[in-house]
Enzyme design. Structure first.
Site, PDB file in Angstrom:
ATOM      1  CG  ASP A   1      26.965  49.100 -18.053  1.00 15.07           C
ATOM      2  OD1 ASP A   1      27.764  48.548 -17.275  1.00 15.07           O
ATOM      3  OD2 ASP A   1      25.746  48.873 -18.065  1.00 15.07           O
TER       4      ASP A   1
ATOM      5  CB  VAL B   1      50.410  40.921  -0.956  1.00 15.61           C
ATOM      6  CG1 VAL B   1      49.527  41.612  -1.982  1.00 15.61           C
ATOM      7  CG2 VAL B   1      51.432  41.902  -0.394  1.00 15.61           C
ATOM      8  N   GLY B   2      50.666  39.789   2.291  1.00 15.89           N
ATOM      9  CA  GLY B   2      51.395  38.899   3.198  1.00 15.89           C
ATOM     10  C   GLY B   2      52.763  39.382   3.616  1.00 15.89           C
ATOM     11  CE  LYS B   3      53.203  45.335   2.635  1.00 18.48           C
ATOM     12  NZ  LYS B   3      51.848  45.022   2.107  1.00 18.48           N
ATOM     13  CB  THR B   4      52.824  41.881   8.535  1.00 16.97           C
ATOM     14  OG1 THR B   4      52.844  43.259   8.152  1.00 16.97           O
ATOM     15  CG2 THR B   4      53.066  41.776  10.023  1.00 16.97           C
TER      16      THR B   4
ATOM     17  CG  HIS C   1      20.971  46.931 -17.651  1.00 18.72           C
ATOM     18  ND1 HIS C   1      21.079  48.195 -18.192  1.00 18.72           N
ATOM     19  CD2 HIS C   1      22.224  46.601 -17.252  1.00 18.72           C
ATOM     20  CE1 HIS C   1      22.329  48.603 -18.117  1.00 18.72           C
ATOM     21  NE2 HIS C   1      23.045  47.649 -17.547  1.00 18.72           N
ATOM     22  CD  GLU C   2      22.895  43.292 -14.662  1.00 17.68           C
ATOM     23  OE1 GLU C   2      23.848  42.614 -15.082  1.00 17.68           O
ATOM     24  OE2 GLU C   2      23.018  44.469 -14.283  1.00 17.68           O
TER      25      GLU C   2
END
Length: 636
Positions: free
Chosen positions: A503, A207-210, A425-426
């Site tokens: 599913d 997340v950008g701590k460092t 299926h999809e």
């Protein structure tokens, strides 16, 4: 370090050469064909005039009989009468110095000394190399285990600024306040304020701590000391605490300054846990950190910043006010934050005109800044692989699929029959996504195998949802059931496949939470029953509640799933002809988007209740939205 390794290598080479030379010399000087003989026998043969020639080497005599036999024996030191006897009897005698063992022999004393001292020198070299590795310095630091491994930035700072950090405006404001205090502390002290002694950044990986700490170092006009929590952990007792003291001693010499400890959970784990190893070196290091941050020997001007992914395991004494006064949670970016992050990372990348970073931001919910940077990098690599001059939208979409679902497996051998079943299926998932009015808009359907998935149906919501009503949840269950129901409608009950395993698991879990967690069942009532699943060592599921209540919950869950299954099967059966056309197109193209899917349905007179939607630009949107992606993956 490289010099020490070279010295050790030369030690080994020289030693090997000495040993080889010595063995070769001994082998060359030995007489494997000579017959060993006692000294008495040799004396008798001399007296019997049977010896014609003799070669004396030190204490060894090699004699040759007149009939060509070669014999050898050894004479005691100082015993020379046999030599006189041989000369007297006319034996031809030659004498030469010993090839080894006699230190006084010319040239051999050095070889003997080296052979004697070589093991000692070898072990000394290995010991010096080990000391240099652990001390991480020259010979004077061979035993300096307690020296800190922290990096001190005084003149040279990381080239990262706050402008390079996007998607966390509130956090940047907190960091900017710290920078302002370091620049002008008098303005804060005038009001009786003091700076926080410590700031803890915590959040999920990526997340950008460092990165935020690097930006702080780049903006601050004070020395910046960076160290990792694992640098304090060593095999020797007391080293971690000594390094902690040395780190703060360095900080005091450079105050005012900032000390950044990355991954502080390596030393800050809560005390009191079971320790099977006896003395816990980590606890000593933690105790020293606590004392340095708020003990009798603290000093002003040192700001501690730490980062961790696991704040829940940190020691409470470390988190109390006076140590880490501020604990700043860095969340995953929302859609606007992701858009800003993408713009930052796209500055040095040539993008084509068809690239829509806003759509990429909506298509990547739950992605961190590191994930987004990775997507742009993957897109650049894909474009370079195709020898393009610009990065196109198709490259970015393929990069997202690679990151989320894995690499394409186009070479996977799939029979036409299996491919048709995967398409059915999809298509069933996608059809239910379009027929449920409360469902999230469909984005695309694909039957290209990726990773463990044989196909995928992707939905991209356009509205931020923090809470869900029952209609939303039931729509999700209907969509999850779409794949299995389509298989049954097309192939009958005996033609259903194992592709719906995931599913059914997700649908069952969602139905259970509707009934037992969120209290949305009319029969069971507004009640919440906790269920703890412990997978460790085959642990079982523990559920609260009486047996009668749990039985009622199970009945209600089965009823809810059965009702959703029948309703889904009815919708698919009514639109089987249109769905068949979709399946044919899907087999042909392997991937179709929502617009093409709806066009095929409209040719058969099918009206969808949840059409493909577009959203206005994020630049014009006042409220941030946070889309969530819903993937239905077939795992066989």
């Amino acid at each position: 370090m490289q010099t020490a390794k070279n010295i050790l290598i030369w030690f080994l080479i020289i030693g090997f050469m000495i040993v080889a030379f010595n063995l070769f010399e001994e082998k060359g000087s030995s007489s494997p064909s000579a017959t060993p003989m006692s000294l008495t026998t040799l004396v008798d043969m001399v007296k019997q005039n049977k010896i014609g020639e003799a070669d004396i080497k030190g204490d060894k005599i090699i004699a040759y009989t007149k009939d060509g036999q070669k014999v050898e024996t050894y004479i005691p030191k100082g015993y020379t009468s046999i030599i006189d006897e041989m000369i007297k009897d006319g034996v031809k005698v030659k004498a030469s110095p010993s090839s080894g063992g006699d230190i006084s022999s010319s040239g051999n004393w050095l070889v003997s000394m080296l052979i004697s001292w070589f093991p000692v020198l070898l072990f000394a070299g290995i010991w010096i190399l080990m000391m240099r590795q652990m001390g991480n310095g020259g010979p004077t630091r061979a035993f300096s285990f307690g020296k800190s491994k922290a990096k001190v930035y005084i003149e040279e700072k990381p080239n990262v600024k706050l402008d390079n950090v996007a998607g966390m405006d509130e956090v940047k404001e907190e960091v900017a306040e710290v920078i302002e205090y370091l620049k002008d502390p008098a303005r804060f002290r005038k009001l009786g304020g003091r700076p926080p002694k410590g700031i803890l950044f915590y959040g999920e990986p990526g997340v950008g701590k460092t990165l935020l700490a690097k930006a702080l170092a780049g903006e601050a006009h004070v020395p910046f000391i960076s160290v990792s929590g694992s640098d304090f952990v060593e095999m020797f007792v007391g080293v971690g605490a000594a390094r902690m003291r040395d780190t703060f001693e360095t900080a005091r010499k450079n105050a005012p300054c900032i000390v950044f400890i990355d991954e502080i959970d390596a030393v800050g784990r809560s005390r009191g846990a079971i320790n099977l190893g006896g003395n816990d070196e980590r606890e000593q290091t933690l105790n020293q950190l606590l004392v340095e941050m708020d003990g009798f020997d603290t000093s002003e001007g040192i700001l501690i910043i730490a980062a961790t992914n696991r704040p829940d395991i940190l020691d409470p004494a470390l988190l109390r006010p006076g140590r880490f006064d501020r604990q700043i949670f860095i969340p995953k970016p929302d859609v606007k934050g992701r858009y800003e992050i993408l713009k930052v990372h796209a500055k040095n990348k040539p993008l084509a005109k068809d690239v829509d970073l806003e759509l990429i931001a909506r298509a990547t919910p739950g992605f961190t800044g590191a994930d987004l940077e990775n997507i742009l990098n993957e897109a650049a690599l894909l474009a370079a692989r195709k020898r393009k001059d610009l990065i196109h939208m198709e490259d970015l979409e393929e990069a997202i699929d690679r990151v989320m679902m894995g690499l394409e497996r186009r070479g996977m051998a799939i029979s036409p029959k299996e491919k048709e079943k995967i398409a059915v299926h999809e298509a069933g998932h996608a059809l239910m996504g379009l027929m449920m009015p409360d469902a999230d808009p469909l984005h695309k359907v694909s039957i290209i195998p990726r990773g463990m998935a044989l196909g995928v149906t992707t939905q991209l919501p356009i509205d931020d949802k923090h809470i869900y009503d029952k209609a939303d949840l039931l729509s999700r269950i209907h969509i999850l059931m779409g794949g299995r129901c389509a298989e049954e409608v097309f192939y009958g009950k005996d033609g259903i496949t194992t592709g719906a395993e995931n599913d059914l698991q997700r649908a069952t879990d969602l139905a259970y939470r509707i009934v037992a967690t969120w209290g949305m069942s009319e029969n069971v009532g507004p009640i919440s029953v906790r269920r703890n699943i412990n997978p460790f060592l085959g642990g079982s599921t523990v559920t609260e509640g009486s047996p009668d209540l749990l039985k009622e919950i199970d009945k209600e869950v089965q009823k809810l799933l059965a009702s959703a299954y029948e309703e889904t099967k009815r919708v698919i059966a009514e639109n089987k002809e249109a769905l068949s056309s979709v399946v044919k197109r899907l087999i042909e193209k392997e991937t179709i988007d929502c617009k093409e899917f709806v066009e095929i349905l409209s040719l058969h007179g099918v009206e969808v209740k949840n059409a493909c939607k577009q959203e206005e630009s994020l630049e014009k949107k006042e409220n941030n939205v946070e889309p969530k992606i819903d993937k239905n993956v077939v795992n066989v």
